[in-house]
Motif scaffolding. Structure first.
Motif, PDB file in Angstrom:
ATOM      1  N   ALA A  19     -16.314   5.917  32.415  1.00  0.00           N
ATOM      2  CA  ALA A  19     -16.676   4.525  32.147  1.00  0.00           C
ATOM      3  C   ALA A  19     -15.452   3.630  32.312  1.00  0.00           C
ATOM      4  CB  ALA A  19     -17.261   4.399  30.747  1.00  0.00           C
ATOM      5  N   MET A  20     -14.300   4.110  31.873  1.00  0.00           N
ATOM      6  CA  MET A  20     -13.052   3.379  32.082  1.00  0.00           C
ATOM      7  C   MET A  20     -12.758   3.243  33.572  1.00  0.00           C
ATOM      8  SD  MET A  20     -10.292   1.970  30.668  1.00  0.00           S
ATOM      9  CE  MET A  20     -10.030   2.665  29.021  1.00  0.00           C
ATOM     10  N   ASP A  21     -12.975   4.324  34.326  1.00  0.00           N
ATOM     11  CA  ASP A  21     -12.746   4.279  35.770  1.00  0.00           C
ATOM     12  C   ASP A  21     -13.602   3.210  36.430  1.00  0.00           C
ATOM     13  OD1 ASP A  21     -10.873   6.447  35.863  1.00  0.00           O
ATOM     14  OD2 ASP A  21     -12.542   7.858  35.725  1.00  0.00           O
ATOM     15  N   LEU A  22     -14.876   3.122  36.026  1.00  0.00           N
ATOM     16  CA  LEU A  22     -15.768   2.143  36.631  1.00  0.00           C
ATOM     17  C   LEU A  22     -15.347   0.724  36.271  1.00  0.00           C
ATOM     18  CD1 LEU A  22     -18.189   1.266  38.237  1.00  0.00           C
ATOM     19  CD2 LEU A  22     -19.647   1.734  36.256  1.00  0.00           C
ATOM     20  N   CYS A  23     -14.977   0.490  35.011  1.00  0.00           N
ATOM     21  CA  CYS A  23     -14.543  -0.852  34.622  1.00  0.00           C
ATOM     22  C   CYS A  23     -13.284  -1.268  35.385  1.00  0.00           C
ATOM     23  CB  CYS A  23     -14.312  -0.906  33.116  1.00  0.00           C
ATOM     24  SG  CYS A  23     -15.835  -0.865  32.130  1.00  0.00           S
ATOM     25  N   LEU A  24     -12.340  -0.353  35.546  1.00  0.00           N
ATOM     26  CA  LEU A  24     -11.151  -0.662  36.338  1.00  0.00           C
ATOM     27  C   LEU A  24     -11.518  -0.921  37.798  1.00  0.00           C
ATOM     28  CD1 LEU A  24      -8.568   1.889  34.877  1.00  0.00           C
ATOM     29  CD2 LEU A  24      -8.402  -0.613  34.790  1.00  0.00           C
ATOM     30  N   HIS A  25     -12.499  -0.192  38.299  1.00  0.00           N
ATOM     31  CA  HIS A  25     -12.983  -0.409  39.666  1.00  0.00           C
ATOM     32  C   HIS A  25     -13.541  -1.825  39.813  1.00  0.00           C
ATOM     33  CE1 HIS A  25     -15.022   0.336  43.484  1.00  0.00           C
ATOM     34  NE2 HIS A  25     -16.186   0.025  42.929  1.00  0.00           N
ATOM     35  N   LEU A  26     -14.286  -2.292  38.807  1.00  0.00           N
ATOM     36  CA  LEU A  26     -14.831  -3.647  38.855  1.00  0.00           C
ATOM     37  C   LEU A  26     -13.713  -4.685  38.864  1.00  0.00           C
ATOM     38  CD1 LEU A  26     -17.776  -3.274  36.302  1.00  0.00           C
ATOM     39  CD2 LEU A  26     -17.972  -3.495  38.783  1.00  0.00           C
ATOM     40  N   VAL A  27     -12.706  -4.487  38.020  1.00  0.00           N
ATOM     41  CA  VAL A  27     -11.570  -5.418  37.993  1.00  0.00           C
ATOM     42  C   VAL A  27     -10.838  -5.387  39.326  1.00  0.00           C
ATOM     43  CG1 VAL A  27      -9.344  -5.934  36.919  1.00  0.00           C
ATOM     44  CG2 VAL A  27     -11.300  -5.303  35.494  1.00  0.00           C
ATOM     45  N   ARG A  28     -10.682  -4.193  39.899  1.00  0.00           N
ATOM     46  CA  ARG A  28      -9.997  -4.078  41.188  1.00  0.00           C
ATOM     47  C   ARG A  28     -10.778  -4.831  42.274  1.00  0.00           C
ATOM     48  NH1 ARG A  28      -9.090   0.586  40.707  1.00  0.00           N
ATOM     49  NH2 ARG A  28      -6.866   0.544  40.260  1.00  0.00           N
ATOM     50  N   LEU A  29     -12.098  -4.737  42.250  1.00  0.00           N
ATOM     51  CA  LEU A  29     -12.919  -5.468  43.217  1.00  0.00           C
ATOM     52  C   LEU A  29     -12.758  -6.975  43.044  1.00  0.00           C
ATOM     53  CD1 LEU A  29     -16.285  -3.459  43.104  1.00  0.00           C
ATOM     54  CD2 LEU A  29     -14.609  -3.467  44.960  1.00  0.00           C
ATOM     55  N   ASP A  30     -12.711  -7.422  41.794  1.00  0.00           N
ATOM     56  CA  ASP A  30     -12.652  -8.853  41.504  1.00  0.00           C
ATOM     57  C   ASP A  30     -11.258  -9.433  41.671  1.00  0.00           C
ATOM     58  OD1 ASP A  30     -15.315  -8.685  40.783  1.00  0.00           O
ATOM     59  OD2 ASP A  30     -14.922  -8.646  38.625  1.00  0.00           O
ATOM     60  N   GLN A  31     -10.259  -8.719  41.163  1.00  0.00           N
ATOM     61  CA  GLN A  31      -8.930  -9.297  41.011  1.00  0.00           C
ATOM     62  C   GLN A  31      -7.842  -8.610  41.823  1.00  0.00           C
ATOM     63  OE1 GLN A  31      -9.214 -11.946  39.384  1.00  0.00           O
ATOM     64  NE2 GLN A  31     -11.001 -11.635  38.094  1.00  0.00           N
ATOM     65  N   GLY A  32      -8.137  -7.470  42.433  1.00  0.00           N
ATOM     66  CA  GLY A  32      -7.147  -6.759  43.221  1.00  0.00           C
ATOM     67  C   GLY A  32      -6.451  -5.664  42.443  1.00  0.00           C
ATOM     68  N   SER A  33      -5.701  -4.833  43.156  1.00  0.00           N
ATOM     69  CA  SER A  33      -5.105  -3.650  42.549  1.00  0.00           C
ATOM     70  C   SER A  33      -3.948  -3.977  41.618  1.00  0.00           C
ATOM     71  CB  SER A  33      -4.622  -2.690  43.643  1.00  0.00           C
ATOM     72  OG  SER A  33      -3.603  -3.281  44.427  1.00  0.00           O
ATOM     73  N   VAL A  34      -3.231  -5.092  41.859  1.00  0.00           N
ATOM     74  CA  VAL A  34      -2.102  -5.432  40.999  1.00  0.00           C
ATOM     75  C   VAL A  34      -2.582  -5.679  39.573  1.00  0.00           C
ATOM     76  CG1 VAL A  34      -0.303  -7.147  40.537  1.00  0.00           C
ATOM     77  CG2 VAL A  34      -0.680  -6.336  42.872  1.00  0.00           C
ATOM     78  N   VAL A  35      -3.645  -6.456  39.418  1.00  0.00           N
ATOM     79  CA  VAL A  35      -4.183  -6.748  38.090  1.00  0.00           C
ATOM     80  C   VAL A  35      -4.766  -5.487  37.464  1.00  0.00           C
ATOM     81  CG1 VAL A  35      -5.907  -8.062  36.798  1.00  0.00           C
ATOM     82  CG2 VAL A  35      -4.630  -9.166  38.648  1.00  0.00           C
TER      83      VAL A  35
END
Length: 326
Positions: A167-183
């Motif tokens: 679940a943590m992996d998916l949430c980080l994936h969503l942030v990566r899609l929205d904000q990029g890998s740096v964030v």
């Protein structure tokens, strides 16, 4: 050292609605709340429910908003669901369905997939849930292509994950899609978790995972990560670890869930994302810095892995990160 606020200034705000009802699991709820709260300057967070809710039958929660507010969210998160022997509440199912029809991206964590399934959002789609309950999901909803062997599945407007850490992996994936890998990487550092695990990685491995004190292997990964600009091979890694290539492969699979070459490619792509976001380097320079040789090779691997070209990725995320050294 840059903080999350340093790398997350600017960009459009997005609304995340977390849908709750009696029977919700508190771990996934708290996980999603903590992660998206870590970049509060990028996300407006709403906890939506029909009234006071008991999580895990013990914790009484008071939502900020009613379920009707989910239609205003850009992303709706449905945490794990405990009452698998009964149908989810009709008002929760209807609100999730209405949010999707209004254009929201819907993501379930763990057994939250049963709520999405009840809403009809997984019909004809590939989806996952905790491996213990995958058979039950497939039996109850035969129109879903249930994959019990992956961490998460991204079907565009509908995403599902396995349990807990996935679940943590998916949430980080969503942030990566929205904000990029740096964030996303900054959040991962704050939460002390792995920045990125591909969704296709297995939920669990049957061979023993090396103990934390397995320093030689940890040092090998660190050594390789510092040499991504070099054309490293499996033979190079095996020589460095003083192992046969076959033994190295088994060790890699047990520790990371993937092969040495796939691990190297993942690290190269992640490094390319960071360079695209934080520098003005040419594609040839980035290809050289990540060990992919030429811009053509970079574009091929990047497009296959990320789903967009390096140029498109840079245009999307370049303005959201400060220049190198900020």
């Amino acid at each position: 050292m840059r903080t999350i606020s340093d790398v997350s200034t600017g960009g459009d705000r997005s609304t995340v609605g977390i849908a709750i009802a009696d029977g919700i699991l508190h771990f996934e709820l708290a996980l999603a709340y903590e992660l998206f709260s870590a970049v509060a300057d990028r996300y407006d967070l709403m906890i939506c429910g029909a009234g006071p809710v008991r999580a895990d039958g013990r914790f009484l929660l008071e939502p900020d908003h009613g379920l009707d507010r989910l239609v205003e969210a850009d992303t709706v998160i449905v945490p794990g669901w405990a009452e698998l022997d009964v149908d989810p509440p009709a008002d929760l199912v209807a609100a999730v369905r209405a949010a999707h029809e209004a254009g929201a991206r819907i993501a379930s964590l763990c057994t939250g997939a049963f709520v999405l399934a009840a809403a009809g959002l997984l019909d004809g789609r590939r989806a996952t849930t905790h491996w213990l309950y995958a058979d039950a999901l497939a039996a109850r909803y035969p129109r879903i292509d249930v994959d019990p062997d992956v961490l998460y599945v991204d079907e565009g407007s509908v995403l599902t994950s396995a349990g807990k850490a996935a679940a943590m992996d998916l949430c980080l994936h969503l942030v990566r899609l929205d904000q990029g890998s740096v964030v996303a990487n900054a959040i991962a550092r704050r939460l002390v978790v792995q920045p990125h695990r591909p969704g296709g990685q297995a939920q669990f491995v049957t061979t023993p995972v090396p103990e934390p004190h397995d320093r030689p292997f940890s040092e090998l990964l660190a050594w390789a990560a510092q040499r991504l600009n070099e054309p490293l091979t499996v033979d190079d890694l095996a020589r460095r670890a003083n192992l046969s290539t076959r033994h190295l492969g088994r060790h890699f699979r047990s520790a990371t869930g993937t092969t040495p070459l796939q691990w190297l490619l993942t690290q190269r792509i992640r490094r390319a994302q960071e360079l695209l976001e934080t520098t003005d380097d040419s594609m040839d320079a980035i290809a050289g810095a990540t060990g992919m040789g030429t811009a053509t090779t970079l574009r091929r691997h990047f497009g296959r892995t990320v789903g967009v070209t390096p140029g498109t990725y840079r245009r999307t995320f370049r303005s959201q990160a400060p220049p190198t050294g900020a």
